[in-house]
Design a protein around this motif. Structure first.
Motif, PDB file in Angstrom:
ATOM      1  N   ILE A  87       0.839  -1.188  -0.100  1.00  0.00           N
ATOM      2  CA  ILE A  87       0.059  -0.015   0.012  1.00  0.00           C
ATOM      3  C   ILE A  87       0.921   1.383  -0.072  1.00  0.00           C
ATOM      4  O   ILE A  87       0.415   2.359  -0.637  1.00  0.00           O
ATOM      5  CB  ILE A  87      -1.087   0.100   1.175  1.00  0.00           C
ATOM      6  N   ILE A  88       1.781   1.289   0.702  1.00  0.00           N
ATOM      7  CA  ILE A  88       2.741   2.480   1.094  1.00  0.00           C
ATOM      8  C   ILE A  88       3.718   2.757  -0.231  1.00  0.00           C
ATOM      9  O   ILE A  88       3.779   3.850  -0.725  1.00  0.00           O
ATOM     10  CB  ILE A  88       3.361   2.434   2.541  1.00  0.00           C
ATOM     11  N   PHE A  89       4.531   1.699  -0.369  1.00  0.00           N
ATOM     12  CA  PHE A  89       5.592   1.791  -1.441  1.00  0.00           C
ATOM     13  C   PHE A  89       5.389   1.376  -2.814  1.00  0.00           C
ATOM     14  O   PHE A  89       6.201   1.689  -3.589  1.00  0.00           O
ATOM     15  CB  PHE A  89       6.813   1.099  -0.488  1.00  0.00           C
ATOM     16  N   VAL A  90       4.409   0.512  -2.996  1.00  0.00           N
ATOM     17  CA  VAL A  90       4.236   0.100  -4.315  1.00  0.00           C
ATOM     18  C   VAL A  90       3.201   0.661  -4.987  1.00  0.00           C
ATOM     19  O   VAL A  90       3.377   1.157  -6.108  1.00  0.00           O
ATOM     20  CB  VAL A  90       4.292  -1.731  -4.100  1.00  0.00           C
ATOM     21  N   GLY A  91       2.041   0.480  -4.216  1.00  0.00           N
ATOM     22  CA  GLY A  91       0.713   1.207  -4.624  1.00  0.00           C
ATOM     23  C   GLY A  91       0.900   2.897  -4.743  1.00  0.00           C
ATOM     24  O   GLY A  91       0.647   3.607  -5.601  1.00  0.00           O
TER      25      GLY A  91
END
Length: 571
Positions: free
Chosen positions: A257-261
């Motif tokens: 959620i934080i670093f990829v999306g």
């Protein structure tokens, strides 16, 4: 390259810049031979106060020399700069946090359950059924498991300088708080049953009437239903789930959620980042090392295992005070629990937990002292039945007096054996430091993270100091459990890999691996063919490498070289 240069500047500022690292309160002197260390310690004992800290004033500049009875991996180097005031502050903070969790669990979970579920059942003219107490036991087992995990997380932030001291604190905190939480909730759950009856406290303790015996039997049955299976087994079953599966899935979800999306507003991402272990300062980059730390499992937890080995026997031995069929049942359950824990520990220690070093006997000695508590409960039960049978005078002070006397006798007798004493090792050959390091792989140099960083980024500041190097003598290497391969060269890694692929008939991987290999070949035949081709390539490379080693003594024959290749690609 830019990141390496940035790291170099940061490390250089620690030693040569204006923001130098604070100096700790310990100095480690490494000797090449044991006799040299013993000679220096003997001279300092004859002339105490001869060591002074440079540029220090007052009595605080005087140093005391001692032999650290631990191995290098048991030293928490990153806590050397923490003062006693900071450590005591962290200890009080962690204690209040855990005590608050116990109080919150009792007031928000167990008291409403007892007030609104158990009390109506006891007021209907019959005692509550065992299913209600079994549910309470499941809640209790989960809470004890949660307490153990929380104590472990808080222990690493308190500032212990030695791992064995932290392990002792974890054991004592787990044993005391789990026992307190268990007794507190057992009493809370049994409160309404006791006061719903017409049996007085004195009549209940004497146990000479049929009403008191019936009440004792009901209480013993309820305690049994809470402890079995909830208090004994649920915590072990839930630990791999709550300590392994859930954190792994949750951390993976937060990472995506934080670093990829990164599909949420930045303020909301910063809020989610608080719940991610080892989260970096920004939401734009997640270093590999942080991700690895966030997904690593818990280490082998002997302090938790020892705590359960004290708490569960204490609960079972306390059933000796009751005249009830539940007494022998709970002892049979303890026998089953012992067999279950033996098999469970073999699995969880070798296949679920991360390896850990326990290099001193201080934890074992502390557990042996604590074992006097369940033994003293048995002695107190002996005094209880002595007064009920008329063998001893009728006095309610016999039970606590016998308990205290038995516990004191155990502590005194065990202390006379001097269990804290450091055993003398007869080191006749007095091996040098270099040979010992070659056997253990770790040393006082490659386990110190600050020294490793200084050696890697600022080697000019070390001058003639010994550097933490790998087996090749060139690469700077840091020793860490699970990454020992970084200290090995290619040949040593190959030998270690070959030694690991030796199957044992007692290990279930011996039978699981062929089954999983067959399933993989059936489900993914194309990947299996690629794996076989890669294996053949590795075999060819191994034969070529071995042949190259032989070529230094015998010139190659082109026809034989083709034969070697043919042998290599055979299945």
């Amino acid at each position: 390259a830019d990141q390496v240069e940035k790291d170099r500047k940061v490390v250089h500022s620690w030693f040569a810049g204006r923001n130098k690292l604070p100096v700790g309160n310990s100095v480690f002197c490494i000797f090449r031979r044991k006799k040299q260390m013993e000679a220096v310690l003997g001279a300092l004992q004859e002339c105490p106060g001869t060591l002074l800290w440079k540029d220090a004033s007052g009595p605080g500049g005087r140093l005391q020399a001692s032999h650290p009875f631990c191995e290098p991996p048991s030293v928490f180097w990153w806590h050397t700069g923490i003062t006693d005031w900071q450590f005591n502050k962290n200890l009080v903070k962690g204690t209040l946090m855990v005590a608050g969790e116990i109080a919150a669990f009792g007031l928000l979970v167990m008291w409403p359950y007892s007030e609104f579920v158990i009390k109506p059942s006891s007021g209907a003219g019959s005692t509550p059924c065992g299913a209600l107490f079994a549910v309470a036991g499941i809640l209790l087992g989960n809470m004890n498991m949660f307490l153990c995990i929380n104590i472990w997380l808080n222990a690493f932030t308190m500032g212990f300088l030695r791992k064995d001291r932290m392990d002792r604190m974890i054991f004592l905190a787990n044993a005391a708080l789990s026992l307190l939480n268990t007794v507190f909730n057992l009493c809370m759950a049994s409160y309404h049953i006791f006061f719903a009856s017409s049996v007085g406290w004195g009549e209940f303790l004497d146990g000479l009437t049929l009403r008191s015996m019936s009440l004792q039997n009901d209480l013993a049955a309820n305690i049994y239903n809470m402890v079995v299976p909830g208090g004994m087994f649920v915590g072990y079953i839930m630990m791999p789930i709550m300590g392994g599966v859930v954190p792994y899935v949750w951390n993976q979800f937060l990472m995506q959620i934080i670093f990829v999306g990164a599909c949420l507003p930045l303020p909301l991402l910063n809020v989610l980042k608080v719940f991610l272990p080892w989260a970096p300062g920004s939401c734009t980059e997640y270093p590999i090392r942080n991700a690895e730390r966030g997904l690593e499992p818990m280490e082998v937890g002997l302090p938790w295992d020892y705590a359960a080995n004290i708490v569960n026997p204490c609960i079972c031995f306390s059933m000796l005070f009751f005249m009830s069929p539940s007494t022998w049942r709970i002892f049979f359950a303890m026998l089953c629990w012992s067999l279950f824990v033996y098999c469970y520990s073999r699995w969880v220690h070798l296949r679920f937990n991360k390896a850990a070093f326990y290099t001193t006997h201080r934890l074992d000695v502390t557990v042996n002292f604590a074992w006097g508590v369940p033994l003293s409960i048995v002695a107190a039960a002996w005094a209880h039945w002595g007064t009920r049978c008329g063998i001893l005078p009728a006095s309610r002070w016999y039970v606590p007096a016998v308990f205290a006397t038995s516990l004191l006798a155990w502590i005194v007798v065990y202390a006379t054996l001097r269990p804290w004493a450091i055993p003398e090792v007869d080191d006749v050959d007095d091996r040098p430091y270099e040979e010992t390091e070659a056997d253990t792989m770790y040393s006082w140099f490659n386990t110190n993270p600050i020294l490793v960083l200084k050696s890697h980024y600022c080697p000019q500041l070390l001058e003639q100091h010994i550097r933490p190097l790998a087996s090749d003598g060139k690469t700077t290497a840091f020793f860490e459990v699970g990454k020992e391969y970084l200290l090995l060269d290619e040949e040593q890694r190959r030998k270690a890999s070959e030694a690991e692929v030796q199957y044992n008939s007692l290990e279930f991987e011996t039978y699981l691996d062929p089954v999983m290999d067959f399933v993989e070949r059936c489900l993914y035949p194309r990947l299996s063919r690629l794996a076989d081709e890669q294996l053949q390539v590795r075999r060819v490379a191994a034969v070529v490498r071995n042949k190259a080693m032989v070529l230094t003594h015998e010139p190659p024959n082109p026809s034989e070289f083709k034969d070697y290749l043919g042998e290599a690609i055979q299945p």
